[in-house]
Scaffold this motif. Structure first.
Motif, PDB file in Angstrom:
ATOM      1  N   PHE A  29     -12.663  -0.644  -4.240  1.00  0.00           N
ATOM      2  CA  PHE A  29     -11.459  -0.354  -5.021  1.00  0.00           C
ATOM      3  C   PHE A  29     -11.801  -0.297  -6.502  1.00  0.00           C
ATOM      4  O   PHE A  29     -12.758  -0.939  -6.962  1.00  0.00           O
ATOM      5  CB  PHE A  29     -10.397  -1.441  -4.805  1.00  0.00           C
ATOM      6  CG  PHE A  29      -9.973  -1.611  -3.371  1.00  0.00           C
ATOM      7  CD1 PHE A  29      -8.881  -0.928  -2.864  1.00  0.00           C
ATOM      8  CD2 PHE A  29     -10.683  -2.449  -2.523  1.00  0.00           C
ATOM      9  CE1 PHE A  29      -8.504  -1.078  -1.542  1.00  0.00           C
ATOM     10  CE2 PHE A  29     -10.313  -2.600  -1.192  1.00  0.00           C
ATOM     11  CZ  PHE A  29      -9.217  -1.925  -0.710  1.00  0.00           C
ATOM     12  N   LEU A  85      -1.835  -1.123  -3.654  1.00  0.00           N
ATOM     13  CA  LEU A  85      -2.981  -0.300  -3.313  1.00  0.00           C
ATOM     14  C   LEU A  85      -2.538   1.153  -3.255  1.00  0.00           C
ATOM     15  O   LEU A  85      -1.478   1.460  -2.690  1.00  0.00           O
ATOM     16  CB  LEU A  85      -3.563  -0.691  -1.949  1.00  0.00           C
ATOM     17  CG  LEU A  85      -3.899  -2.151  -1.693  1.00  0.00           C
ATOM     18  CD1 LEU A  85      -4.498  -2.308  -0.296  1.00  0.00           C
ATOM     19  CD2 LEU A  85      -4.844  -2.687  -2.743  1.00  0.00           C
ATOM     20  N   CYS A 132      -8.271   1.559   3.457  1.00  0.00           N
ATOM     21  CA  CYS A 132      -8.139   0.120   3.188  1.00  0.00           C
ATOM     22  C   CYS A 132      -7.650  -0.661   4.401  1.00  0.00           C
ATOM     23  O   CYS A 132      -7.075  -1.742   4.262  1.00  0.00           O
ATOM     24  CB  CYS A 132      -7.213  -0.124   1.996  1.00  0.00           C
ATOM     25  SG  CYS A 132      -5.550   0.588   2.136  1.00  0.00           S
ATOM     26  N   THR A 137      -9.044  -4.260   4.630  1.00  0.00           N
ATOM     27  CA  THR A 137      -8.431  -5.138   3.612  1.00  0.00           C
ATOM     28  C   THR A 137      -7.021  -5.530   4.017  1.00  0.00           C
ATOM     29  O   THR A 137      -6.617  -6.693   3.881  1.00  0.00           O
ATOM     30  CB  THR A 137      -8.421  -4.420   2.252  1.00  0.00           C
ATOM     31  OG1 THR A 137      -9.774  -4.149   1.857  1.00  0.00           O
ATOM     32  CG2 THR A 137      -7.735  -5.261   1.190  1.00  0.00           C
ATOM     33  N   ALA A 155       0.858  -1.180   0.000  1.00  0.00           N
ATOM     34  CA  ALA A 155       0.000   0.000   0.000  1.00  0.00           C
ATOM     35  C   ALA A 155       0.897   1.234   0.000  1.00  0.00           C
ATOM     36  O   ALA A 155       1.705   1.411   0.919  1.00  0.00           O
ATOM     37  CB  ALA A 155      -0.912   0.004   1.214  1.00  0.00           C
ATOM     38  N   ASN A 200     -18.289   2.397   5.095  1.00  0.00           N
ATOM     39  CA  ASN A 200     -18.054   0.965   4.879  1.00  0.00           C
ATOM     40  C   ASN A 200     -19.344   0.165   4.986  1.00  0.00           C
ATOM     41  O   ASN A 200     -19.558  -0.796   4.234  1.00  0.00           O
ATOM     42  CB  ASN A 200     -17.029   0.433   5.886  1.00  0.00           C
ATOM     43  CG  ASN A 200     -15.636   0.992   5.690  1.00  0.00           C
ATOM     44  OD1 ASN A 200     -14.848   1.086   6.620  1.00  0.00           O
ATOM     45  ND2 ASN A 200     -15.300   1.407   4.465  1.00  0.00           N
ATOM     46  N   TYR A 209      -4.822  -1.471  -7.311  1.00  0.00           N
ATOM     47  CA  TYR A 209      -6.191  -1.209  -6.885  1.00  0.00           C
ATOM     48  C   TYR A 209      -6.231   0.161  -6.211  1.00  0.00           C
ATOM     49  O   TYR A 209      -5.517   0.397  -5.231  1.00  0.00           O
ATOM     50  CB  TYR A 209      -6.669  -2.296  -5.923  1.00  0.00           C
ATOM     51  CG  TYR A 209      -6.988  -3.593  -6.620  1.00  0.00           C
ATOM     52  CD1 TYR A 209      -8.266  -3.847  -7.103  1.00  0.00           C
ATOM     53  CD2 TYR A 209      -6.007  -4.558  -6.814  1.00  0.00           C
ATOM     54  CE1 TYR A 209      -8.561  -5.038  -7.746  1.00  0.00           C
ATOM     55  CE2 TYR A 209      -6.292  -5.753  -7.463  1.00  0.00           C
ATOM     56  CZ  TYR A 209      -7.570  -5.978  -7.926  1.00  0.00           C
ATOM     57  OH  TYR A 209      -7.852  -7.158  -8.574  1.00  0.00           O
ATOM     58  N   PHE A 216      -8.177   3.249  -4.197  1.00  0.00           N
ATOM     59  CA  PHE A 216      -9.261   3.534  -3.268  1.00  0.00           C
ATOM     60  C   PHE A 216      -9.554   5.028  -3.316  1.00  0.00           C
ATOM     61  O   PHE A 216      -8.712   5.833  -3.708  1.00  0.00           O
ATOM     62  CB  PHE A 216      -8.909   3.098  -1.839  1.00  0.00           C
ATOM     63  CG  PHE A 216      -7.530   3.515  -1.391  1.00  0.00           C
ATOM     64  CD1 PHE A 216      -7.255   4.837  -1.068  1.00  0.00           C
ATOM     65  CD2 PHE A 216      -6.509   2.579  -1.298  1.00  0.00           C
ATOM     66  CE1 PHE A 216      -5.988   5.219  -0.660  1.00  0.00           C
ATOM     67  CE2 PHE A 216      -5.239   2.953  -0.889  1.00  0.00           C
ATOM     68  CZ  PHE A 216      -4.974   4.283  -0.574  1.00  0.00           C
ATOM     69  N   GLU A 270     -14.956  -2.462   1.825  1.00  0.00           N
ATOM     70  CA  GLU A 270     -14.122  -1.405   1.263  1.00  0.00           C
ATOM     71  C   GLU A 270     -14.113  -1.550  -0.254  1.00  0.00           C
ATOM     72  O   GLU A 270     -14.136  -2.674  -0.764  1.00  0.00           O
ATOM     73  CB  GLU A 270     -12.694  -1.490   1.813  1.00  0.00           C
ATOM     74  CG  GLU A 270     -12.621  -1.142   3.293  1.00  0.00           C
ATOM     75  CD  GLU A 270     -11.277  -1.391   3.930  1.00  0.00           C
ATOM     76  OE1 GLU A 270     -11.027  -0.801   5.000  1.00  0.00           O
ATOM     77  OE2 GLU A 270     -10.472  -2.187   3.376  1.00  0.00           O
ATOM     78  N   LYS A 318     -10.234  -2.018  12.417  1.00  0.00           N
ATOM     79  CA  LYS A 318      -9.988  -0.851  11.583  1.00  0.00           C
ATOM     80  C   LYS A 318     -10.171   0.426  12.395  1.00  0.00           C
ATOM     81  O   LYS A 318      -9.351   1.352  12.294  1.00  0.00           O
ATOM     82  CB  LYS A 318     -10.940  -0.866  10.381  1.00  0.00           C
ATOM     83  CG  LYS A 318     -10.833   0.380   9.520  1.00  0.00           C
ATOM     84  CD  LYS A 318     -11.630   0.271   8.234  1.00  0.00           C
ATOM     85  CE  LYS A 318     -11.508   1.554   7.424  1.00  0.00           C
ATOM     86  NZ  LYS A 318     -12.030   1.432   6.053  1.00  0.00           N
TER      87      LYS A 318
END
Length: 233
Positions: free
Chosen positions: A221, A104, A17, A20, A5, A206, A147, A149, A219, A171
């Protein structure tokens, strides 16, 4: 599998993210979070170096919460990331160093200038990372996909959704590690209305994506290019 990421600021990975990342880490994937900046403009202290070190430490704690194998900082200036060949090659170097299967990063049309430039640098470097005649310290690599976001204030429309049901609390805990930034954003969020109640707002977004896709929480993407998808979920 290895997941990289690349985000503009500390807290971006957690907000966009984090579920994820935690889900991939829990199944044994190696996840690295690379921050373009230390976010030195995002704090109450007048000393940017103090803000930067506070935010970097918060990001390390958050990365531990999510199960990231590595949390790193690339040294770009907060609020002043520029698109240049030199900076693109630095991201090529980062990608090759970590040799990820998936990357990401931010959506290219995000309203934050650092997010937009980061997206462009990463997606262009992704292409260059595989070219053998682009010489860097590390050998060429060929990640499968990028990917992106986004946030609800942009034109972002996901095409891939990751079910993060059961990861909501983790999270939230990861975001909460960014104590200085949560307080700063709630006071100085300006036009970003979701910052009025950051953690609750992220959870609600979310939940909305989850409802759209038939799960409790998700989430979203946008893949740089579409392909058969065996993971990222």
């Amino acid at each position: 599998m290895k997941l990289l990421a690349i985000v503009a600021h500390p807290d971006d990975a957690d907000i966009f993210c984090g579920g994820t990342i935690a889900k991939h880490a829990d199944r044994g994937d190696t996840v690295t979070i690379a921050h373009m900046t230390k976010g030195e403009y995002g704090g109450f202290d007048t000393d940017r170096e103090t803000v930067a070190e506070t935010r970097a430490e918060e990001a390390r704690r958050s990365g531990d919460e999510l199960g990231a194998a590595d949390v790193t900082f690339l040294g770009f200036p907060d609020g002043r990331i520029e698109y240049s060949l030199e900076n693109r090659l630095e991201i090529v170097e980062t990608i090759r160093e970590h040799d990820p299967d998936l990357i990401l990063t931010h959506y290219r049309e995000d309203m934050h200038p650092d997010h937009r430039v980061t997206s462009r640098l990463v997606t262009d470097a992704y292409y260059m990372a595989s070219l053998p005649l682009v010489e860097t310290e590390y050998e060429p690599c060929d990640p499968d996909n990028v990917y992106c976001f986004g946030k609800p204030t942009s034109t972002f429309e996901p095409t891939t959704y990751v079910d993060i049901s059961g990861y909501e609390n983790r999270k939230a805990a990861a975001i909460d590690h960014h104590e200085s930034q949560v307080a700063f954003l709630e006071e100085h969020g300006g036009i970003d209305a979701e910052f009025d109640n950051l953690i609750e707002g992220v959870a609600a977004e979310n939940a909305t994506l989850g409802k759209k896709t038939g799960v409790n929480s998700a989430e979203g993407f946008l893949a740089l290019h579409e392909q058969a998808n065996d993971y990222l979920g």
